[in-house]
Design an enzyme around this catalytic site. Sequence first.
Site, short mmCIF file in Angstrom:
data_model
loop_
_atom_site.label_atom_id
_atom_site.label_comp_id
_atom_site.label_asym_id
_atom_site.label_seq_id
_atom_site.Cartn_x
_atom_site.Cartn_y
_atom_site.Cartn_z
N ILE A 152 122.23 1.55 -8.65
CA ILE A 152 121.04 1.52 -7.75
C ILE A 152 120.99 0.25 -7.17
O ILE A 152 120.57 0.05 -5.87
CB ILE A 152 119.96 1.85 -8.84
CG1 ILE A 152 120.14 3.26 -9.52
CG2 ILE A 152 118.60 1.98 -8.00
CD1 ILE A 152 119.21 3.89 -10.27
N ARG A 232 112.52 0.52 -14.96
CA ARG A 232 111.94 0.84 -16.06
C ARG A 232 110.76 -0.31 -16.59
O ARG A 232 110.81 -1.32 -16.37
CB ARG A 232 112.93 0.70 -17.41
CG ARG A 232 113.87 2.02 -17.46
CD ARG A 232 113.48 3.10 -17.99
NE ARG A 232 114.22 4.04 -17.95
CZ ARG A 232 114.44 5.13 -17.09
NH1 ARG A 232 113.71 5.08 -15.88
NH2 ARG A 232 115.37 5.99 -17.11
N GLU A 261 103.57 5.08 -20.47
CA GLU A 261 103.05 6.14 -19.34
C GLU A 261 102.64 7.42 -20.15
O GLU A 261 103.24 7.85 -21.12
CB GLU A 261 104.55 6.46 -18.82
CG GLU A 261 104.96 5.38 -17.74
CD GLU A 261 106.36 5.29 -16.86
OE1 GLU A 261 106.91 6.77 -16.95
OE2 GLU A 261 106.67 4.50 -16.29
N HIS A 279 105.78 6.92 -11.39
CA HIS A 279 107.07 6.91 -11.86
C HIS A 279 107.60 8.13 -11.15
O HIS A 279 107.89 8.78 -11.34
CB HIS A 279 107.27 7.44 -13.21
CG HIS A 279 108.56 7.02 -13.75
ND1 HIS A 279 108.72 6.61 -15.05
CD2 HIS A 279 109.86 6.80 -13.16
CE1 HIS A 279 110.10 6.34 -15.29
NE2 HIS A 279 110.42 6.65 -14.29
N LEU A 280 107.75 7.76 -9.49
CA LEU A 280 108.27 8.74 -8.73
C LEU A 280 109.51 8.45 -8.23
O LEU A 280 110.15 9.29 -7.26
CB LEU A 280 107.30 8.74 -7.27
CG LEU A 280 105.82 9.04 -7.55
CD1 LEU A 280 105.22 9.20 -6.18
CD2 LEU A 280 105.71 10.44 -8.11
#
Length: 528
Positions: A152, A232, A261, A279-280
């Site tokens: 990523i 995270r 969360e 958290h999309l």
Amino acid sequence: MPKPSVLVAEELSPAGIALLEGDFEVRHTNGADRSELLPALADVDALIVRSATQVDAEALAAAPNLKVVARAGVGLDNVDVDAATKAGVLVVNAPTSNIVSAAEQAVNLLLACSRNTAPAHTALVKGEWKRSKYKGVELYDKTLGIIGLGRIGTLVAQRLSAFGMKLVAYDPFVQPARAAQIGVEMLSLDEVLERSDFITIHLPKNKDTIGLIGDEALHKVKPSVRIINAARGGILDEAALYRALQEGRVAGAGIDVWTSEPCTDSPLFEFESVVVAPHLGASTEEAQEKAGTQVARSVKLALSGDFVPDAVNVQGGTVAEEVKPGLPLTEKLGRIFTAVAGGIPERIDVEVHGEIAAHDVKVVELAALKGAFGDVVEDAVTFVNAPLLAKERGVEVNLVTSSDHSDWRNLIRVCGIMPDGQRVSVSGTLTGPRQTEKLVEINNYSMEIPLSAHMAFFLYDDRPGIVGTVGALLGDAQVNIAGMQVSRDEQGGTALITLTVDSAIPDATLDAISTEIQAETTRQVELD
């Protein structure tokens, strides 16, 4: 035979469900409800979860038939991987399913943060026109610090290089030469903190990374820095970030992940310079589709006994395409080895010779162990628990590789030392455009015979008439011979008959052959 059952404990894409329904009984439950989850696990073969289902020791104990846990996503915070490994349960995820979506979300937050998009939007819909208040900054010629240059982080680097940003990164597991290929300069963590105008976090969450960007780190950054965390929750210390924002040591932030969360209330919400999201990172149609189909394919592989490339608790890592065809062959060689040996050895050496030895072949060792123990232990043997079974039984295991072999392009040999000192070896190879599996050696007796679902071996004193006797007794039992080869150490010495037949040889016929030819050893193995 009833179909294996797959329990889907959270929402899965329709494409993923469709991949499963043809071969398995697909059941559904609410994984977040323990009272519903635990009874549902009683007889399932596979469990598919996302992030809400806790797969801990209690859940694993409630699922005695469980072979694989599949997480339709990347993170495995909710799966006790160690407990699963001890139970012989494969754990897989979908490591590449959301990497593009997660990278795009980091870029999205960075852009929104740099131009104050969120507070400007809120003000405008309230009827307030505040152009001067929400003046932003350009990305061009600014320095982007990437903490974690994995898949990523690399995608983020590639995208933001197009904005003309200078790219620096911290990742102790990435070589500078590799980073330089994508235009990234590798630095220490302190150097990244000190030089960056924007910082984006792309690390896994573990004991070493929790709180990594905390109070000490946030005293080293520029006061104009903007920090993005779409990786995270907990890697960026939220309390330390709050203090840094309050004291003017950080200019802004974009936060998509949270220590706890769901997070619906945080001191960070006070700041207009902080862009927040629930958290999309993986919440795109494409990512959900890929996650569902990836784990569905992994479940199908796992339940068919094949190696699963996305398994996280199997030694061996990514398997090269050149190595994959040899795995079924090696597992069969392991089964033949145990049949020929007649028991478990004190030591097993798995030898890989030829061109494939240039690759990482650790998984070949696992395939050999899976085959060697498959017919002699009560527990189901998998790529996960095969090394544990060997260790529990005191079997020493070695992997030997060599780039050369005089007879074959590639050769795999499973050999071992039995408790009485006897050496047993079995070798095989793949030949031709169809990669035909062939047995080419047993205990130094050479042959070349395709593997078959039903095979038998007879070791006896070499003398005339034996082949006819074996053929006649098999004919009387209506067992058709598909292939036969005779190997011997010398004329009149000891000979080995290797047979492939169309059906299993009845025990009575096997005993009759052994008696009639005065066989030193007689073995039959079923490879289907």
